[in-house]
Design a protein around this motif. Structure first.
Motif, PDB file in Angstrom:
ATOM      1  N   MET A  12       0.834  -1.200   0.000  1.00  0.00           N
ATOM      2  CA  MET A  12       0.000   0.000   0.000  1.00  0.00           C
ATOM      3  C   MET A  12       0.871   1.253   0.000  1.00  0.00           C
ATOM      4  SD  MET A  12      -3.103   1.135  -0.025  1.00  0.00           S
ATOM      5  CE  MET A  12      -2.903   2.808  -0.648  1.00  0.00           C
ATOM      6  N   ASN A  13       1.961   1.239   0.723  1.00  0.00           N
ATOM      7  CA  ASN A  13       2.834   2.403   0.761  1.00  0.00           C
ATOM      8  C   ASN A  13       3.476   2.651  -0.597  1.00  0.00           C
ATOM      9  OD1 ASN A  13       3.893   4.497   2.583  1.00  0.00           O
ATOM     10  ND2 ASN A  13       5.881   3.592   2.106  1.00  0.00           N
ATOM     11  N   TYR A  71      -8.689  -1.456   2.222  1.00  0.00           N
ATOM     12  CA  TYR A  71      -7.903  -1.742   1.023  1.00  0.00           C
ATOM     13  C   TYR A  71      -8.804  -1.837  -0.209  1.00  0.00           C
ATOM     14  CZ  TYR A  71      -3.780  -2.719   3.907  1.00  0.00           C
ATOM     15  OH  TYR A  71      -2.712  -2.605   4.771  1.00  0.00           O
ATOM     16  N   GLY A  72     -10.009  -2.369  -0.041  1.00  0.00           N
ATOM     17  CA  GLY A  72     -10.942  -2.456  -1.165  1.00  0.00           C
ATOM     18  C   GLY A  72     -11.318  -1.083  -1.695  1.00  0.00           C
ATOM     19  N   VAL A  73     -11.593  -0.145  -0.787  1.00  0.00           N
ATOM     20  CA  VAL A  73     -11.870   1.228  -1.211  1.00  0.00           C
ATOM     21  C   VAL A  73     -10.643   1.814  -1.902  1.00  0.00           C
ATOM     22  CG1 VAL A  73     -12.426   3.560  -0.410  1.00  0.00           C
ATOM     23  CG2 VAL A  73     -13.605   1.585   0.577  1.00  0.00           C
ATOM     24  N   LEU A 166       0.302   0.793 -11.735  1.00  0.00           N
ATOM     25  CA  LEU A 166       1.103   0.172 -10.677  1.00  0.00           C
ATOM     26  C   LEU A 166       0.381   0.256  -9.343  1.00  0.00           C
ATOM     27  CD1 LEU A 166       3.784  -0.982  -9.528  1.00  0.00           C
ATOM     28  CD2 LEU A 166       4.602   1.388  -9.385  1.00  0.00           C
ATOM     29  N   ALA A 167      -0.255   1.403  -9.082  1.00  0.00           N
ATOM     30  CA  ALA A 167      -0.985   1.567  -7.826  1.00  0.00           C
ATOM     31  C   ALA A 167      -2.144   0.582  -7.736  1.00  0.00           C
ATOM     32  CB  ALA A 167      -1.493   3.009  -7.699  1.00  0.00           C
ATOM     33  N   VAL A 168      -2.854   0.384  -8.855  1.00  0.00           N
ATOM     34  CA  VAL A 168      -3.967  -0.580  -8.854  1.00  0.00           C
ATOM     35  C   VAL A 168      -3.460  -1.965  -8.481  1.00  0.00           C
ATOM     36  CG1 VAL A 168      -5.683  -1.759 -10.282  1.00  0.00           C
ATOM     37  CG2 VAL A 168      -5.361   0.706 -10.514  1.00  0.00           C
ATOM     38  N   VAL A 169      -2.361  -2.378  -9.116  1.00  0.00           N
ATOM     39  CA  VAL A 169      -1.826  -3.725  -8.887  1.00  0.00           C
ATOM     40  C   VAL A 169      -1.355  -3.890  -7.446  1.00  0.00           C
ATOM     41  CG1 VAL A 169       0.023  -5.325  -9.512  1.00  0.00           C
ATOM     42  CG2 VAL A 169      -1.185  -4.052 -11.296  1.00  0.00           C
ATOM     43  N   ALA A 174      -2.248  -5.715  -1.824  1.00  0.00           N
ATOM     44  CA  ALA A 174      -2.467  -5.486  -0.393  1.00  0.00           C
ATOM     45  C   ALA A 174      -3.806  -6.069   0.044  1.00  0.00           C
ATOM     46  CB  ALA A 174      -2.409  -3.992  -0.086  1.00  0.00           C
ATOM     47  N   LEU A 175      -4.829  -5.909  -0.795  1.00  0.00           N
ATOM     48  CA  LEU A 175      -6.149  -6.460  -0.478  1.00  0.00           C
ATOM     49  C   LEU A 175      -6.085  -7.986  -0.379  1.00  0.00           C
ATOM     50  CD1 LEU A 175      -9.229  -6.258  -0.126  1.00  0.00           C
ATOM     51  CD2 LEU A 175      -9.416  -6.185  -2.624  1.00  0.00           C
ATOM     52  N   VAL A 176      -5.403  -8.618  -1.331  1.00  0.00           N
ATOM     53  CA  VAL A 176      -5.269 -10.077  -1.294  1.00  0.00           C
ATOM     54  C   VAL A 176      -4.517 -10.513  -0.043  1.00  0.00           C
ATOM     55  CG1 VAL A 176      -4.237 -12.077  -2.445  1.00  0.00           C
ATOM     56  CG2 VAL A 176      -5.404 -10.325  -3.802  1.00  0.00           C
ATOM     57  N   ALA A 177      -3.422  -9.819   0.268  1.00  0.00           N
ATOM     58  CA  ALA A 177      -2.646 -10.164   1.466  1.00  0.00           C
ATOM     59  C   ALA A 177      -3.498 -10.023   2.717  1.00  0.00           C
ATOM     60  CB  ALA A 177      -1.401  -9.286   1.555  1.00  0.00           C
ATOM     61  N   SER A 178      -4.380  -9.013   2.726  1.00  0.00           N
ATOM     62  CA  SER A 178      -5.193  -8.775   3.922  1.00  0.00           C
ATOM     63  C   SER A 178      -6.210  -9.881   4.175  1.00  0.00           C
ATOM     64  CB  SER A 178      -5.919  -7.426   3.815  1.00  0.00           C
ATOM     65  OG  SER A 178      -6.959  -7.465   2.843  1.00  0.00           O
ATOM     66  N   THR A 179      -6.524 -10.670   3.149  1.00  0.00           N
ATOM     67  CA  THR A 179      -7.460 -11.784   3.366  1.00  0.00           C
ATOM     68  C   THR A 179      -6.857 -12.874   4.246  1.00  0.00           C
ATOM     69  OG1 THR A 179      -6.772 -12.959   1.344  1.00  0.00           O
ATOM     70  CG2 THR A 179      -8.564 -11.363   1.137  1.00  0.00           C
TER      71      THR A 179
END
Length: 377
Positions: A12-13, A71-73, A166-169, A174-179
Motif C-alpha cells: 500500500m505504501n 484496502y478495497g476502497v 502500478l498503484a492498482v496492482v 495489499a487487499l489479497v494479502a489482507s485476506t
C-alpha cells in the motif's frame, strides 16, 4: 500471522508513493502548477477520513474485515486515477486520490492488527515491523515508476497512466494479502498487566500518548515542509536536498525494530520521553550551521518514530486508535500549508520555538506520569 499485515502495508505504501508523485504532474499539466498539490491534499484528507471509517468498521466488523474494506476502497480509488490519466475529467483524479487515502489509512492502522496477532511481550516489536515495512514501499515504489510508464506506453496508454496502473496492482496485492490477516478483538484478549490502574489514570495516560503522537507529527511536518525553501534560499542543489530527505526517511523508518524492542522491554513511557527530547534537540540543531542540518533531519525522523510507536503501543486496544490517526493526518495538511509561511516570517528559529511550545508541556506531563505501564493497556 504477522507476514500478511507487513506485506499489505508495504504494498500500500508503494502505491501511495507512486500515485502521489504522478498525480502532481498530471494535475499540473491539466490545471496548471498552482493547483498541482490538490491531488495530494485530497489523498491526505482521504487518509484522515479513512482512518475514522476503518475505526468504525473495526468496531462493527472486527479488525481484519475493516482492513479489507479499507484496502478495497483503495483499489477503487486507484482505478479512478487510471481513468483520469487516460482522458477522463481530472476531477476523477481528486476523487481517486481521496479514496486511495482510505487504503493508506488501513495500512497505517494495520500496525494495531500486528500488535494483536502476537503475545503481549512482543506487541510493540510486531507494530514496529509494520512501520518498518514503509521503508520497503518508499524505496521500491519509485524504482517501479519508470518501468510502469513503459508498460503503459506498450499498451497504447499515456505514459503517465503507468504509475497509476502500478498503484492498482499493488493495492490489489495489499487487499489479497489482507485476506490472510487473522486477529482477535482487543476486548477478547486475556488481561496481562503488572498492575490495574484506575479508569481515570488509564484515560489520562492514553490522552497523553495521543498528544505525544500528534505533537511529534506536527513538529516533524512543520520542520520538514520548510526544508525545500531553506535549501533554495541557501543555494543548496537538488542532489544535496535528496541526501537530506533520504537521511530523514532513514531516521523515520529504519530503526523501527530497535524502537519496538525498546518498548517491549521498558514500556512506552521512556520511549515517548526520549522522542520528545529528541524533537526539541533536532529543532534546535536546524538553527545551527549547515554541517549539523542533515544529522538534525535524521534525528527528527527518529524522534517522530519514537513518539509515533511509543504512543501507538499505549493506544493499542483503546477507542482512540483511529481518532488519533485521523487527527494526525488532518493536522499534517494544516502544518504543511503553514510551515513555509512561518519559515518566511522567522526562519528555523521561529519553527524551533513553536516546536518547543508543543513538546515541552507534554514532556513535563509525561515525566509526571511515574506509574509503570504495559503495552496495549
Amino acid at each position: 500471522m504477522l507476514f500478511p499485515v507487513v506485506l499489505a502495508a508495504a504494498l500500500m505504501n508503494a502505491a501511495m508513493i507512486a500515485a502521489s508523485a504522478v498525480s502532481t504532474i498530471l494535475a499540473a499539466d491539466e490545471l496548471g502548477s498552482s493547483l498541482a498539490g490538490v491531488p495530494n491534499t485530497a489523498g491526505v484528507l482521504g487518509t484522515a477520513a479513512g482512518a475514522i471509517a476503518v475505526g468504525r468498521w473495526t468496531t462493527r466488523l472486527g479488525r481484519a474485515h475493516a482492513l479489507r474494506l479499507g484496502y478495497g476502497v483503495g483499489v477503487a480509488g486507484a482505478a479512478l486515477t487510471v481513468v483520469a490519466a487516460v482522458g477522463a475529467p481530472v476531477g476523477l483524479l481528486f476523487v481517486g486520490m481521496f479514496l486511495l487515502g482510505s487504503g493508506n489509512a488501513a495500512s497505517l492502522l494495520s500496525r494495531y492488527a500486528a500488535g494483536e496477532a502476537v503475545p503481549e511481550p512482543r506487541r510493540a516489536s510486531a507494530m514496529s515491523a509494520v512501520v518498518w515495512a514503509s521503508t520497503a514501499g518508499a524505496v521500491g515504489g519509485p524504482f517501479l515508476m519508470a518501468p510502469s510508464q513503459s508498460f503503459a506506453s506498450g499498451l497504447g496508454l499515456p505514459a503517465v497512466a503507468g504509475p497509476f496502473l502500478l498503484a492498482v496492482v499493488t493495492v490489489f496485492g495489499a487487499l489479497v494479502a489482507s485476506t490472510y490477516i487473522r486477529t482477535v478483538r482487543a476486548a477478547d484478549q486475556p488481561a496481562q498487566t503488572r498492575h490495574e490502574p484506575s479508569a481515570a489514570s488509564r484515560r489520562t495516560s492514553v490522552l497523553l500518548a495521543a498528544g505525544v503522537m500528534v505533537a511529534g507529527h506536527l513538529v516533524m511536518v512543520a520542520l520538514m515542509s520548510a526544508v525545500p525553501v531553506h535549501t533554495h534560499h541557501h543555494g543548496v542543489g537538488l542532489g544535496v536536498l535528496g541526501v537530506m530527505l533520504s537521511a530523514h526517511t532513514l531516521g523515520m523508518f529504519a530503526l523501527s525494530p530497535l524502537t519496538g524492542w525498546w518498548i517491549d522491554c521498558t514500556g512506552p513511557r521512556p520511549v515517548m520521553l526520549t522522542g520528545l527530547v529528541l524533537l526539541i534537540v533536532a529543532a534546535v540543531l536546524t538553527t545551527r550551521s549547515e554541517p549539523a542540518f542533515t544529522p538534525a533531519l535524521f534525528l527528527l525522523g527518529y524522534a517522530w518514530n519514537l513518539c509515533y510507536l511509543g504512543g501507538s503501543a499505549r493506544l493499542l486496544g483503546t477507542p482512540y486508535e483511529s481518532k488519533v490517526e485521523s487527527s494526525i493526518w488532518a493536522i499534517s495538511a494544516l502544518s504543511a500549508a503553514s510551515s513555509p509561511w512561518l519559515y518566511t516570517l522567522g526562519g528555523y528559529p521561529l519553527l524551533t520555538v513553536i516546536s518547543a511550545v508543543l513538546a515541552v508541556p507534554l514532556l513535563v506531563a509525561v515525566l509526571r506520569r511515574s506509574a509503570p505501564e504495559v503495552v496495549g493497556r
